[in-house]
Scaffold this motif. Structure first.
Motif, PDB file in Angstrom:
ATOM      1  N   PRO A 124      27.999  14.559 -25.264  1.00  0.00           N
ATOM      2  CA  PRO A 124      27.531  14.112 -23.946  1.00  0.00           C
ATOM      3  C   PRO A 124      27.652  15.244 -22.933  1.00  0.00           C
ATOM      4  N   TRP A 125      26.575  15.524 -22.219  1.00  0.00           N
ATOM      5  CA  TRP A 125      26.632  16.624 -21.256  1.00  0.00           C
ATOM      6  C   TRP A 125      26.355  16.181 -19.824  1.00  0.00           C
ATOM      7  N   ALA A 126      25.892  14.952 -19.632  1.00  0.00           N
ATOM      8  CA  ALA A 126      25.681  14.469 -18.257  1.00  0.00           C
ATOM      9  C   ALA A 126      25.714  12.956 -18.245  1.00  0.00           C
ATOM     10  N   ARG A 127      26.328  12.422 -17.194  1.00  0.00           N
ATOM     11  CA  ARG A 127      26.309  10.982 -16.953  1.00  0.00           C
ATOM     12  C   ARG A 127      25.755  10.776 -15.555  1.00  0.00           C
ATOM     13  N   ARG A 128      24.764   9.934 -15.454  1.00  0.00           N
ATOM     14  CA  ARG A 128      24.128   9.666 -14.174  1.00  0.00           C
ATOM     15  C   ARG A 128      24.139   8.172 -13.914  1.00  0.00           C
ATOM     16  N   THR A 129      23.779   7.795 -12.694  1.00  0.00           N
ATOM     17  CA  THR A 129      23.727   6.395 -12.294  1.00  0.00           C
ATOM     18  C   THR A 129      22.272   5.983 -12.137  1.00  0.00           C
ATOM     19  N   MET A 130      21.883   4.906 -12.820  1.00  0.00           N
ATOM     20  CA  MET A 130      20.511   4.416 -12.706  1.00  0.00           C
ATOM     21  C   MET A 130      20.328   3.739 -11.357  1.00  0.00           C
ATOM     22  N   THR A 131      19.206   4.021 -10.705  1.00  0.00           N
ATOM     23  CA  THR A 131      18.995   3.539  -9.343  1.00  0.00           C
ATOM     24  C   THR A 131      17.721   2.721  -9.159  1.00  0.00           C
ATOM     25  N   ARG A 132      16.734   2.904 -10.001  1.00  0.00           N
ATOM     26  CA  ARG A 132      15.460   2.219  -9.745  1.00  0.00           C
ATOM     27  C   ARG A 132      14.714   1.936 -11.051  1.00  0.00           C
ATOM     28  N   LEU A 133      13.806   0.999 -10.956  1.00  0.00           N
ATOM     29  CA  LEU A 133      12.959   0.601 -12.073  1.00  0.00           C
ATOM     30  C   LEU A 133      11.564   0.437 -11.510  1.00  0.00           C
ATOM     31  N   THR A 134      10.615   1.243 -11.982  1.00  0.00           N
ATOM     32  CA  THR A 134       9.260   1.195 -11.437  1.00  0.00           C
ATOM     33  C   THR A 134       8.245   0.978 -12.547  1.00  0.00           C
TER      34      THR A 134
END
Length: 195
Positions: A124-134
């Protein structure tokens, strides 16, 4: 502590690498291969489903006060006789992904055999937060579902819109500062200081 798993030399020759994505949802963690058809099962038993229809934007690192955004999307042709996939995902709602974690992983492959039986775990090299669904449509059948994400530090480089008041100080630090009640609220001077 090394970023790389034991047995992996980042300077050694490798046959290839896979870009893996894990999306955390209320129904569990789902794994995807970006831009590659087929399935891949990692050493931890997680199966990643791939398709050339799945794309992931270029990912930047969060440096110098930035919180770069990215997205992973699925572009497909809707079969008129099949259930409407966009409608099914829309019914799940934005809260299905908003605020949840998306993990980007790197899977090194030292030999062709490791495509089918990997010996090293994904990194694992990055963890992000999901913000939108389009959702988007092009023509009568082409559809796209996109999940947007950004680093958890979004908004930290913007002004907090607070003032030097007792109430705003309490919002910022959790404890009021009574001395701020004497803070001047404007810069108007009734009497000139000089001349």
């Amino acid at each position: 502590m090394s970023f790389f798993p034991a047995g992996f030399d980042p300077r050694a020759d490798v046959v290839g690498a896979l870009d893996l994505v894990q999306i955390d949802t209320p129904d569990g963690v789902f794994g995807f291969l970006c831009g590659v058809d087929g399935t891949f099962t990692a050493t931890d038993g997680v199966t990643y489903v791939g398709s050339s229809l799945v794309s992931c934007s270029e990912i930047e690192s969060a440096i110098q006060g930035t919180a770069p955004a990215g997205e992973i999307g699925l572009t497909f042709f809707q079969d008129p006789d099949a259930p409407d996939l966009v409608q099914e995902v829309r019914e799940l709602g934005i809260d299905y992904v908003r605020g949840r974690v998306i993990t980007l992983l790197f899977q090194p492959l030292r030999s062709f055999e490791e495509f089918h039986a990997p010996a090293l775990p994904p990194i694992p090299w990055a963890r992000r937060t999901m913000t939108r669904l389009t959702f988007s449509a092009s023509g009568s059948l082409e559809r796209r579902i996109t999940v947007g994400f950004e680093t958890p530090f979004a908004g930290r480089n913007t002004a907090p819109n607070l003032f030097y008041t007792t109430e705003d100080h309490a919002r910022l630090t959790g404890a009021p500062n009574p001395s701020l009640q004497f803070m001047p609220r404007d810069n108007y001077q009734e009497q000139k200081l000089f001349g």
